[in-house]
Design an enzyme around this catalytic site. Structure first.
Site, PDB file in Angstrom:
ATOM      1  N   GLY A  45      37.310  51.356  88.440  1.00  0.00           N
ATOM      2  CA  GLY A  45      36.975  49.856  88.040  1.00  0.00           C
ATOM      3  C   GLY A  45      35.235  50.384  87.525  1.00  0.00           C
ATOM      4  O   GLY A  45      35.339  51.489  86.973  1.00  0.00           O
ATOM      5  N   GLN A  50      26.869  47.931  84.783  1.00  0.00           N
ATOM      6  CA  GLN A  50      27.280  49.335  83.910  1.00  0.00           C
ATOM      7  C   GLN A  50      27.358  48.993  82.774  1.00  0.00           C
ATOM      8  O   GLN A  50      27.307  50.068  81.543  1.00  0.00           O
ATOM      9  CB  GLN A  50      29.516  50.427  84.591  1.00  0.00           C
ATOM     10  CG  GLN A  50      29.206  50.602  85.761  1.00  0.00           C
ATOM     11  CD  GLN A  50      29.761  51.341  86.276  1.00  0.00           C
ATOM     12  OE1 GLN A  50      30.701  51.142  87.031  1.00  0.00           O
ATOM     13  NE2 GLN A  50      30.494  52.884  86.211  1.00  0.00           N
ATOM     14  N   CYS A  92      33.362  58.627  88.546  1.00  0.00           N
ATOM     15  CA  CYS A  92      32.086  57.286  87.698  1.00  0.00           C
ATOM     16  C   CYS A  92      31.944  57.199  86.863  1.00  0.00           C
ATOM     17  O   CYS A  92      31.563  58.497  86.159  1.00  0.00           O
ATOM     18  CB  CYS A  92      30.919  57.226  89.180  1.00  0.00           C
ATOM     19  SG  CYS A  92      29.296  55.514  88.195  1.00  0.00           S
ATOM     20  N   LEU A  93      32.586  56.201  85.709  1.00  0.00           N
ATOM     21  CA  LEU A  93      32.401  56.328  84.607  1.00  0.00           C
ATOM     22  C   LEU A  93      30.860  56.293  83.709  1.00  0.00           C
ATOM     23  O   LEU A  93      30.845  56.714  82.974  1.00  0.00           O
ATOM     24  CB  LEU A  93      32.779  54.885  83.989  1.00  0.00           C
ATOM     25  CG  LEU A  93      34.104  54.923  84.317  1.00  0.00           C
ATOM     26  CD1 LEU A  93      34.949  53.318  83.441  1.00  0.00           C
ATOM     27  CD2 LEU A  93      35.564  55.666  83.615  1.00  0.00           C
ATOM     28  N   HIS A 134      31.974  51.505  96.665  1.00  0.00           N
ATOM     29  CA  HIS A 134      31.935  52.057  95.099  1.00  0.00           C
ATOM     30  C   HIS A 134      31.188  51.101  93.665  1.00  0.00           C
ATOM     31  O   HIS A 134      29.742  51.099  93.957  1.00  0.00           O
ATOM     32  CB  HIS A 134      32.796  52.579  94.754  1.00  0.00           C
ATOM     33  CG  HIS A 134      32.398  54.174  92.813  1.00  0.00           C
ATOM     34  ND1 HIS A 134      31.899  54.797  93.605  1.00  0.00           N
ATOM     35  CD2 HIS A 134      31.874  53.412  91.715  1.00  0.00           C
ATOM     36  CE1 HIS A 134      31.287  55.407  91.958  1.00  0.00           C
ATOM     37  NE2 HIS A 134      31.233  54.338  91.079  1.00  0.00           N
ATOM     38  N   GLU A 135      31.776  49.847  93.569  1.00  0.00           N
ATOM     39  CA  GLU A 135      31.526  49.009  92.677  1.00  0.00           C
ATOM     40  C   GLU A 135      30.070  48.491  93.198  1.00  0.00           C
ATOM     41  O   GLU A 135      29.622  47.340  92.819  1.00  0.00           O
ATOM     42  CB  GLU A 135      32.820  48.102  91.893  1.00  0.00           C
ATOM     43  CG  GLU A 135      33.267  48.616  91.201  1.00  0.00           C
ATOM     44  CD  GLU A 135      32.726  50.043  90.366  1.00  0.00           C
ATOM     45  OE1 GLU A 135      31.775  49.624  89.735  1.00  0.00           O
ATOM     46  OE2 GLU A 135      34.300  51.244  89.700  1.00  0.00           O
ATOM     47  N   HIS A 138      27.677  49.749  93.218  1.00  0.00           N
ATOM     48  CA  HIS A 138      26.595  49.607  91.985  1.00  0.00           C
ATOM     49  C   HIS A 138      25.447  48.165  91.676  1.00  0.00           C
ATOM     50  O   HIS A 138      24.843  48.029  90.608  1.00  0.00           O
ATOM     51  CB  HIS A 138      27.831  49.936  90.486  1.00  0.00           C
ATOM     52  CG  HIS A 138      27.939  50.634  90.233  1.00  0.00           C
ATOM     53  ND1 HIS A 138      27.327  51.478  89.323  1.00  0.00           N
ATOM     54  CD2 HIS A 138      29.038  51.419  89.922  1.00  0.00           C
ATOM     55  CE1 HIS A 138      27.857  52.958  89.203  1.00  0.00           C
ATOM     56  NE2 HIS A 138      28.766  52.712  89.579  1.00  0.00           N
TER      57      HIS A 138
END
Length: 163
Positions: A45, A50, A92-93, A134-135, A138
């Protein structure tokens, strides 16, 4: 084009995404670039915040490596229902090398628009439900570290801020 993924503690990760009013050619390019960036990372994702765009947009693809991709685009997403509770090991990226168990709802119902602006509603569980939550976090400026206990939070912060 592969975009640069912002890493914690970059302050832009705390920006709240703005509602997308128009499905423009520039937005389509951003979606394509985000997909290329996510697959290259690799991740499941990626939120627009991000990659430095404070917009209500994220993408998810939870297909296993040996399966065809299943890219899903969420524009202006809203979680309208949450059920149950699950603890899931997340990465997480924007937090390279960090894996942590995070408590989430087990099932969610989300309303959003697809890449063409068509509205849809989706009920999800498992990894897809976790990725959506999660997204969505963000897009509200909420990060994985915010779900950690005080000690884990301090250790993670220290790990990612020492130069």
């Amino acid at each position: 084009m592969i975009r640069t993924i912002l890493h914690y503690p970059d302050k832009r990760l705390r920006e709240i995404g703005k509602k997308i009013e128009e499905i423009s050619p520039e937005l389509q390019v951003l979606i394509d670039d985000m997909a290329e960036t996510m697959y290259a990372a690799p991740g499941v994702g990626l939120a627009a915040t991000q990659v430095g765009h404070a917009l209500q947009l994220f993408i998810v693809d939870i297909a296993e490596e040996d399966k065809p991709s299943d890219l899903r685009v969420f524009i202006n997403p809203q979680i309208v229902e949450r059920q149950g509770k699950v603890s899931w090991q997340e990465g997480c990226l924007s937090f390279p090398g960090v894996q942590e168990n995070i408590d989430r709802a087990e099932k969610v119902k989300v309303r959003a628009q697809d890449r063409d602006g068509n509205g849809f509603e989706l009920e999800a569980d498992g990894l897809l439900a976790v990725a959506i939550q999660h997204e969505c976090d963000h897009l509200q400026g909420v990060l994985m570290i915010d779900h950690m206990g005080p000690l884990k939070k301090r250790l993670t912060h220290r790990k990612l801020t020492k130069g």
